[in-house]
Design an enzyme around this catalytic site. Structure first.
Site, PDB file in Angstrom:
ATOM      1  N   TYR A 138     -26.285  11.997  -2.383  1.00 29.51           N
ATOM      2  CA  TYR A 138     -26.944  10.737  -2.020  1.00 29.51           C
ATOM      3  C   TYR A 138     -25.976   9.933  -1.161  1.00 29.51           C
ATOM      4  O   TYR A 138     -25.007   9.375  -1.646  1.00 29.51           O
ATOM      5  CB  TYR A 138     -27.325   9.970  -3.294  1.00 29.51           C
ATOM      6  CG  TYR A 138     -28.158   8.722  -3.087  1.00 29.51           C
ATOM      7  CD1 TYR A 138     -28.512   8.260  -1.824  1.00 29.51           C
ATOM      8  CD2 TYR A 138     -28.612   7.994  -4.185  1.00 29.51           C
ATOM      9  CE1 TYR A 138     -29.282   7.117  -1.649  1.00 29.51           C
ATOM     10  CE2 TYR A 138     -29.379   6.845  -4.023  1.00 29.51           C
ATOM     11  CZ  TYR A 138     -29.708   6.406  -2.768  1.00 29.51           C
ATOM     12  OH  TYR A 138     -30.467   5.263  -2.604  1.00 29.51           O
ATOM     13  N   LYS A 166     -29.713  13.250   0.567  1.00 33.29           N
ATOM     14  CA  LYS A 166     -30.612  12.104   0.678  1.00 33.29           C
ATOM     15  C   LYS A 166     -29.868  11.094   1.527  1.00 33.29           C
ATOM     16  O   LYS A 166     -28.913  10.473   1.073  1.00 33.29           O
ATOM     17  CB  LYS A 166     -30.952  11.515  -0.682  1.00 33.29           C
ATOM     18  CG  LYS A 166     -31.852  10.277  -0.610  1.00 33.29           C
ATOM     19  CD  LYS A 166     -32.042   9.667  -1.979  1.00 33.29           C
ATOM     20  CE  LYS A 166     -32.996   8.467  -1.933  1.00 33.29           C
ATOM     21  NZ  LYS A 166     -32.504   7.338  -1.161  1.00 33.29           N
TER      22      LYS A 166
END
Length: 299
Positions: A138, A166
């Site tokens: 992330y 992400k």
């Protein structure tokens, strides 16, 4: 590896509390069912919209357990498991794997700006606690204080369970950089979903998707529509240059190839500008109407 389960709209799951401020399992299940009915691709559980930073380990486990009770086998579930220490993150990772999630995800350690080798160790230790589950980085530098780099991504991709990123950094070219290294990329900033898809994102994970599901699904379709004529034109240009090289071997293929692609690009821009502008304006109006309806419901 089958990556189609990660392609599409994956809303970030919202925190659900009762009147006393405690996690409400019934509300978690009801919201999960609502997302299933909306035909989303999956859910990203325990991220920023899920208020992971403010919840205890047990609260985060309760949320994920109730999501999985409704969504297992129906939606792709990505569980964000990062905590401010490795041991708690590993505990949540092992718990997520025991429930059968599709992937776990993690931000880098926050507060102290650790060097890349320390971040890689943190992520690999978390991944090691769920050895049979995909791992997703992330990247959200504006909040985590640390940005993903190409060398760090290359190091992480040595881990066979690390499949993608992400990406919530704002430059869309970051998506292309991560893709060039072989990572699956999820667009993070909601407002640039279409741009992210055009740059090669497999799908999107976003906080406002849940409030405007249909709109963002339509944005995904639009992204595909934008890509297809460009890809088709590029393919035709390459085939044409191949034929030309056979017919006229002495031709300066490099110079002509660049000029041809510029001409094709400008032609496509002129042809597609009007219809896509109309579509984007209609999508913007629909978005504003949905926001207005949402605000009225909240009021």
């Amino acid at each position: 590896m089958n990556t189609t389960k990660y392609e599409g709209i994956i809303p970030a799951f919202y925190a659900c509390y009762d009147a006393e401020g405690k996690v409400a399992p019934e509300a978690v299940r009801a919201l999960t069912k609502w997302f299933i009915d909306k035909d989303v691709k999956g859910l990203y559980v325990g991220g920023s919209s899920g208020e992971c930073i403010y919840q205890s380990k047990e609260e985060r486990k309760t949320v994920l357990e109730n999501v999985m009770a409704e969504a297992k086998g129906k939606l792709t579930i990505i569980a964000h498991v990062a905590c401010n220490n490795t041991a708690d993150s590993q505990e949540l990772a092992a718990h997520a794997e025991s429930l059968g999630v599709d992937a776990i995800a993690s931000i880098p350690p926050i507060y102290f700006h650790l060097p890349p080798y320390a971040i890689a160790k943190y992520w690999n230790d978390i991944s090691g606690a769920a050895p049979n589950t995909d791992f997703i980085i992330y990247n959200i530098p504006q909040l985590a204080g640390v940005a993903l780099s190409v060398p760090l991504l290359k190091e992480m991709l040595k881990n066979p369970r690390c499949i993608g990123v992400k990406n919530s950094s704002m430059p869309t070219q970051d998506i292309q950089m991560w893709r060039n290294e072989g990572a699956i990329v999820f667009n993070g900033p909601d407002e640039q979903l279409i741009s992210g898809l055009v740059m090669g994102a497999a799908g999107g994970i976003g906080g406002t998707y849940g409030a405007m599901v249909e709109l963002f699904i339509n944005c995904t379709i639009l992204g595909i529509k934008l890509c297809m004529p460009i890809l088709a034109a590029a393919l035709i240009a390459q085939v044409g240059m191949g034929v030309l090289m056979k017919v006229i071997p002495q031709i300066n293929v490099f110079a002509i190839n660049i000029e041809l692609k510029v001409i094709i690009g400008l032609t496509l821009l002129l042809l597609l500008l009007a219809p896509f502008s109309e579509y984007l304006l209609a999508a913007e109006n629909e978005m504003l109407l949905q926001i207005q309806r949402l605000l009225l419901e909240m009021g």
